[in-house]
Design an enzyme around this catalytic site. Structure first.
Site, PDB file in Angstrom:
ATOM      1  CD  GLU A  23      -2.825  -1.133   2.433  1.00  0.00           C
ATOM      2  OE1 GLU A  23      -3.762  -0.304   2.467  1.00  0.00           O
ATOM      3  OE2 GLU A  23      -2.586  -1.928   3.352  1.00  0.00           O
ATOM      4  CB  SER A 155      -5.973  -1.005  -0.096  1.00  0.00           C
ATOM      5  OG  SER A 155      -5.651   0.045   0.772  1.00  0.00           O
ATOM      6  CE1 TYR A 225      -7.397   4.388  -0.624  1.00  0.00           C
ATOM      7  CE2 TYR A 225      -7.103   2.227  -1.609  1.00  0.00           C
ATOM      8  CZ  TYR A 225      -7.228   3.031  -0.489  1.00  0.00           C
ATOM      9  OH  TYR A 225      -7.202   2.474   0.758  1.00  0.00           O
ATOM     10  NE  ARG A 264     -12.734   2.533   6.607  1.00  0.00           N
ATOM     11  CZ  ARG A 264     -11.623   2.208   5.958  1.00  0.00           C
ATOM     12  NH1 ARG A 264     -10.581   3.025   5.943  1.00  0.00           N
ATOM     13  NH2 ARG A 264     -11.533   1.044   5.339  1.00  0.00           N
ATOM     14  CG  ASP A 266     -14.007  -1.534   6.184  1.00  0.00           C
ATOM     15  OD1 ASP A 266     -14.321  -0.329   6.289  1.00  0.00           O
ATOM     16  OD2 ASP A 266     -12.910  -1.913   5.726  1.00  0.00           O
ATOM     17  CD  GLU A 280     -10.414  -5.279   6.152  1.00  0.00           C
ATOM     18  OE1 GLU A 280      -9.372  -4.619   6.088  1.00  0.00           O
ATOM     19  OE2 GLU A 280     -10.733  -6.157   5.331  1.00  0.00           O
ATOM     20  CG  ASN A 282      -8.939  -0.425   7.705  1.00  0.00           C
ATOM     21  OD1 ASN A 282      -8.152  -0.940   6.941  1.00  0.00           O
ATOM     22  ND2 ASN A 282     -10.258  -0.612   7.603  1.00  0.00           N
ATOM     23  N   GLY A 286      -6.771   5.454   5.727  1.00  0.00           N
ATOM     24  CA  GLY A 286      -6.350   6.328   4.641  1.00  0.00           C
ATOM     25  C   GLY A 286      -6.781   7.763   4.864  1.00  0.00           C
TER      26      GLY A 286
END
Length: 325
Positions: A23, A155, A225, A264, A266, A280, A282, A286
């Site tokens: 990433e 990602s 992205y 964050r 999901d 998951e 994070n 990002g």
């Protein structure tokens, strides 16, 4: 949501970006955004790429704290966090243990399941040859479609949605190129949402939930992205009560792993039952122009610059002593 203005006596700040993970490109985009925002608010901030300089340079160059804008391995997995602990330099986001747990989707699931939190059923495979019978057994256990992905990447890198049993071999091989542990996961058909968290422990608060509507449900690396075809609904359009329930669930999941600073999560909402399922977490989200934490923060009345400043002000150490924060 109101934000307490942080003390601007933050010292010399390194924005860690780039790194050696898959990433790297996204990390550089995140880091440049954070760097610009912090400098705009008067912070003495400097770019620092661990792929180009050894981390002990942070101490030699007099950095007082670090904003971690690294993603994936060697940045979001506890390794950089451990080095910063040894150097005694406070850093943003989760500490060593929480980072190590959260980067590993299998270990995260085990922790959540142990406490009764909902996450899709899964099977763990290891890198190596798998005969057709073994792969067929995974399909039989999880059903189709199913998701195959590396256990320790983000990602959507290396992720495959398997819709036919004969796709399993190629999907596992794709994931195995990135990780020795391969997660095969039950696919939840329904609404894809994400919820960001700011703060630590009982002081942590959930930002508005974002409903992600991607073309044909394909929220992959490219659509995350590099395109503008994905729709982000915030304030979200969920039925009454669902947003609050998801916020409460993700706060439990975040606190359970011992995260701090920000993160964050999901989530998939089953279309038939409306039950939310944790995917998951994070721990170094990002911060690009397409990223979801600043999008949620904006919906809560928090500017990108204020978000960066608050995250930086919350930098700390797992093993703080004396005057360390």
């Amino acid at each position: 949501m109101t934000m307490q203005q942080p003390d601007l006596q933050l010292g010399k700040v390194a924005v860690l970006m780039g790194g050696r993970s898959a990433e790297r490109e996204i990390s550089l985009m995140s880091g440049r955004g954070v760097l610009t925002a912090l400098r705009a608010r008067g912070v003495d901030a400097h770019a620092f790429d661990p792929a180009e300089q050894p981390l002990d340079e942070l101490k030699r160059q007099g950095f007082a704290r670090c904003f971690i804008a690294l993603h994936g391995r060697y940045g979001e997995d506890g390794t950089v966090q451990g080095a910063l602990e040894l150097l005694g330099i406070p850093y943003t986001g989760a500490g060593v243990l929480a980072s190590s747990l959260a980067i590993d989707k299998i270990m995260t699931k085990r922790a959540w399941l142990a406490e009764g939190l909902p996450t899709p059923r899964h099977v763990l495979l290891h890198r190596g040859p798998h005969d057709a019978a073994r792969l067929q057994a995974v399909v039989a256990e999880l059903g189709l479609p199913l998701i195959v992905k590396p256990s320790r990447e983000g990602s959507s890198i290396g992720l495959t949605k398997v819709t036919r049993a004969e796709q399993m071999d190629a999907a596992v091989a794709t994931a195995a190129r990135l990780d020795a542990d391969i997660l095969c996961e039950q696919f939840i058909a329904g609404d894809e949402v994400t919820c960001s968290i700011l703060g630590t422990g009982e002081g942590a608060r959930a930002l508005p939930v974002i409903h992600i509507v991607a073309p044909e449900g394909n929220y992959d690396y490219q659509n995350k992205y590099f395109t503008d075809v994905t729709e982000y609904r915030v304030p979200c359009d969920l039925p009454p009560g669902e947003e609050a329930a998801i916020q409460a669930l993700v706060l439990k999941a975040y606190r359970l792993l011992g995260c701090r600073g920000w993160g964050r999560l999901d989530v998939m909402i089953d279309a038939a039952t409306r039950r939310p399922w944790l995917l998951e977490l994070n721990t170094s989200p990002g911060m690009t122009g397409h990223s979801l934490v600043p999008m949620a923060a904006k919906a809560a009345g928090i500017s990108y610059e204020d978000l960066c400043l608050q995250v930086l002000a919350d930098a700390g150490l797992d093993y703080a002593t004396g005057g360390d924060q």
